[in-house]
Scaffold this motif. Structure first.
Motif, PDB file in Angstrom:
ATOM      1  N   VAL A   1     -99.529 -45.342 -29.740  1.00 48.61           N
ATOM      2  CA  VAL A   1    -100.724 -44.117 -30.098  1.00 48.61           C
ATOM      3  C   VAL A   1    -102.187 -45.141 -30.966  1.00 48.61           C
ATOM      4  O   VAL A   1    -101.737 -46.174 -31.781  1.00 48.61           O
ATOM      5  N   GLU A   2    -103.631 -45.044 -30.772  1.00 46.20           N
ATOM      6  CA  GLU A   2    -104.617 -45.457 -30.734  1.00 46.20           C
ATOM      7  C   GLU A   2    -105.484 -44.738 -31.490  1.00 46.20           C
ATOM      8  O   GLU A   2    -105.463 -42.848 -30.612  1.00 46.20           O
ATOM      9  N   ALA A   3    -106.789 -44.374 -31.948  1.00 48.51           N
ATOM     10  CA  ALA A   3    -107.314 -43.508 -32.275  1.00 48.51           C
ATOM     11  C   ALA A   3    -108.797 -43.842 -32.157  1.00 48.51           C
ATOM     12  O   ALA A   3    -108.725 -44.602 -31.482  1.00 48.51           O
ATOM     13  N   THR A   4    -109.512 -42.655 -31.881  1.00 54.53           N
ATOM     14  CA  THR A   4    -111.006 -42.990 -31.078  1.00 54.53           C
ATOM     15  C   THR A   4    -111.783 -41.821 -31.962  1.00 54.53           C
ATOM     16  O   THR A   4    -110.525 -40.671 -32.734  1.00 54.53           O
ATOM     17  N   PRO A   5    -112.791 -41.427 -31.903  1.00 60.72           N
ATOM     18  CA  PRO A   5    -113.790 -40.990 -32.581  1.00 60.72           C
ATOM     19  C   PRO A   5    -113.377 -39.216 -32.311  1.00 60.72           C
ATOM     20  O   PRO A   5    -113.098 -39.071 -33.971  1.00 60.72           O
ATOM     21  N   ASN A   6    -113.549 -38.969 -31.506  1.00 63.00           N
ATOM     22  CA  ASN A   6    -112.848 -37.629 -31.740  1.00 63.00           C
ATOM     23  C   ASN A   6    -111.562 -36.926 -30.095  1.00 63.00           C
ATOM     24  O   ASN A   6    -111.293 -36.077 -30.116  1.00 63.00           O
ATOM     25  N   GLU A   7    -110.466 -38.394 -30.310  1.00 60.89           N
ATOM     26  CA  GLU A   7    -109.151 -37.896 -29.936  1.00 60.89           C
ATOM     27  C   GLU A   7    -107.958 -38.927 -30.165  1.00 60.89           C
ATOM     28  O   GLU A   7    -108.099 -39.342 -31.051  1.00 60.89           O
ATOM     29  N   VAL A   8    -107.313 -39.004 -29.214  1.00 63.84           N
ATOM     30  CA  VAL A   8    -106.311 -39.607 -29.642  1.00 63.84           C
ATOM     31  C   VAL A   8    -106.121 -39.666 -28.524  1.00 63.84           C
ATOM     32  O   VAL A   8    -105.780 -39.699 -27.115  1.00 63.84           O
ATOM     33  N   ARG A   9    -105.614 -41.863 -28.067  1.00 62.23           N
ATOM     34  CA  ARG A   9    -104.847 -41.757 -27.377  1.00 62.23           C
ATOM     35  C   ARG A   9    -104.293 -43.334 -27.459  1.00 62.23           C
ATOM     36  O   ARG A   9    -103.345 -43.369 -27.785  1.00 62.23           O
ATOM     37  N   LEU A  10    -103.499 -42.881 -25.739  1.00 60.46           N
ATOM     38  CA  LEU A  10    -102.154 -42.946 -25.390  1.00 60.46           C
ATOM     39  C   LEU A  10    -102.240 -44.405 -24.366  1.00 60.46           C
ATOM     40  O   LEU A  10    -102.167 -44.315 -23.541  1.00 60.46           O
ATOM     41  N   ARG A  11    -101.214 -45.214 -24.534  1.00 58.09           N
ATOM     42  CA  ARG A  11    -100.796 -46.492 -24.242  1.00 58.09           C
ATOM     43  C   ARG A  11    -100.197 -46.676 -23.062  1.00 58.09           C
ATOM     44  O   ARG A  11     -99.006 -47.204 -23.090  1.00 58.09           O
ATOM     45  N   CYS A  12    -100.574 -45.333 -23.064  1.00 56.18           N
ATOM     46  CA  CYS A  12     -99.345 -44.560 -20.648  1.00 56.18           C
ATOM     47  C   CYS A  12    -100.068 -43.973 -20.090  1.00 56.18           C
ATOM     48  O   CYS A  12    -101.292 -43.326 -20.306  1.00 56.18           O
ATOM     49  N   THR A  13     -99.500 -44.090 -18.527  1.00 58.61           N
ATOM     50  CA  THR A  13    -100.311 -43.470 -17.880  1.00 58.61           C
ATOM     51  C   THR A  13     -99.693 -42.007 -18.281  1.00 58.61           C
ATOM     52  O   THR A  13     -98.408 -41.810 -18.794  1.00 58.61           O
ATOM     53  N   LYS A  14    -100.207 -40.868 -17.917  1.00 61.30           N
ATOM     54  CA  LYS A  14     -99.063 -39.621 -17.439  1.00 61.30           C
ATOM     55  C   LYS A  14     -98.134 -39.665 -16.794  1.00 61.30           C
ATOM     56  O   LYS A  14     -97.940 -38.554 -17.300  1.00 61.30           O
ATOM     57  N   ASP A  15     -97.759 -40.662 -16.332  1.00 57.29           N
ATOM     58  CA  ASP A  15     -96.378 -40.457 -15.058  1.00 57.29           C
ATOM     59  C   ASP A  15     -95.401 -40.946 -16.135  1.00 57.29           C
ATOM     60  O   ASP A  15     -94.600 -40.137 -16.520  1.00 57.29           O
ATOM     61  N   GLU A  16     -95.713 -42.089 -17.004  1.00 55.59           N
ATOM     62  CA  GLU A  16     -94.859 -42.663 -18.237  1.00 55.59           C
ATOM     63  C   GLU A  16     -94.721 -41.648 -18.908  1.00 55.59           C
ATOM     64  O   GLU A  16     -94.120 -41.133 -20.243  1.00 55.59           O
ATOM     65  N   PHE A  17     -95.989 -40.123 -19.647  1.00 56.62           N
ATOM     66  CA  PHE A  17     -95.935 -39.311 -20.501  1.00 56.62           C
ATOM     67  C   PHE A  17     -94.846 -38.616 -20.288  1.00 56.62           C
ATOM     68  O   PHE A  17     -94.378 -38.288 -21.006  1.00 56.62           O
ATOM     69  N   GLU A  18     -94.679 -38.018 -19.422  1.00 52.68           N
ATOM     70  CA  GLU A  18     -94.124 -37.276 -18.859  1.00 52.68           C
ATOM     71  C   GLU A  18     -92.481 -37.556 -19.152  1.00 52.68           C
ATOM     72  O   GLU A  18     -91.498 -36.490 -19.063  1.00 52.68           O
ATOM     73  N   LYS A  19     -92.193 -39.117 -19.151  1.00 51.74           N
ATOM     74  CA  LYS A  19     -90.829 -39.313 -19.256  1.00 51.74           C
ATOM     75  C   LYS A  19     -90.481 -39.493 -20.239  1.00 51.74           C
ATOM     76  O   LYS A  19     -89.691 -39.352 -20.621  1.00 51.74           O
ATOM     77  N   PHE A  20     -91.526 -38.875 -21.114  1.00 58.52           N
ATOM     78  CA  PHE A  20     -91.041 -39.345 -22.666  1.00 58.52           C
ATOM     79  C   PHE A  20     -89.924 -38.238 -23.002  1.00 58.52           C
ATOM     80  O   PHE A  20     -89.653 -37.086 -22.172  1.00 58.52           O
ATOM     81  N   GLU A  21     -89.511 -38.142 -24.043  1.00 61.27           N
ATOM     82  CA  GLU A  21     -88.246 -37.124 -24.378  1.00 61.27           C
ATOM     83  C   GLU A  21     -89.300 -35.608 -24.651  1.00 61.27           C
ATOM     84  O   GLU A  21     -90.104 -36.044 -25.114  1.00 61.27           O
TER      85      GLU A  21
END
Length: 189
Positions: A56-76
């Motif tokens: 996770v990294e911060a930006t002004p109005n959102e959270v940015r994840l260091r992964c793709t949507k496909d990788e996100f879907e594979k998280f527990e």
């Protein structure tokens, strides 16, 4: 001096290839360290996912994840859905969604009730953490009534327990004596 950042519950989450959802809650271990964020997929399509805080990294109005949507879907998955029969065992089954976080950890949701020693004092808005250790330093509380609301940062040392809301070792009067806290909207992880 310790560098801190705020985890604001409810902000948008984006993967490297586009939006993926919003921060549903923050997972805290028994030592008051944030371990994961639970990100609920956009338009509630699928179960919330446990995202390790290291991604996770911060930006002004959102959270940015260091992964793709496909990788996100594979998280527990961080949620399970059970179905209970309708009233009297008949009718339309009701879906019941509940958190599934690592054993011993607690999910802190935006809007969870915060209880002083003498009653409810407000609702959780987020957490302040040490950037390097992920240790929670403060609970961000929305305190008061409609006309007298203010934000207060409660030191983690005043937290008696997490789960089913947050229980404090302070009275309502002691909390009201704390200074108002400005929540840094320019860095809301």
């Amino acid at each position: 001096m310790t560098e801190t950042e705020q985890i604001t519950i409810g902000v948008e989450a984006r993967c490297s290839d586009g939006p993926c959802g919003h921060v549903l809650c923050v997972v805290v271990d028994p030592f008051h360290r944030v371990t994961h964020l639970v990100v609920e997929p956009k338009h509630r399509q699928g179960l919330g996912r446990l995202v390790p805080l290291d991604l996770v990294e911060a930006t002004p109005n959102e959270v940015r994840l260091r992964c793709t949507k496909d990788e996100f879907e594979k998280f527990e998955a961080a949620e399970e859905t059970d179905f209970s029969p309708g009233p009297g065992g008949y009718g339309v089954p009701q879906a019941l969604v509940h958190d599934t976080v690592p054993s011993g950890d607690v999910a802190v949701h935006g809007g969870d009730h915060v209880h002083a020693t003498d009653g409810e004092i407000g609702k959780v808005q987020g957490l302040v953490i040490d950037r390097s250790s992920h240790q929670v330093s403060h609970v961000l509380l929305q305190e008061g009534h409609l006309w007298g609301r203010r934000r207060v940062a409660i030191p983690i040392s005043a937290v008696a327990g997490l789960g089913n809301g947050i229980r404090l070792t302070l009275t309502k009067e002691q909390i009201q004596e704390l200074p108002s806290a400005e929540i840094d909207q320019s860095n809301p992880i």
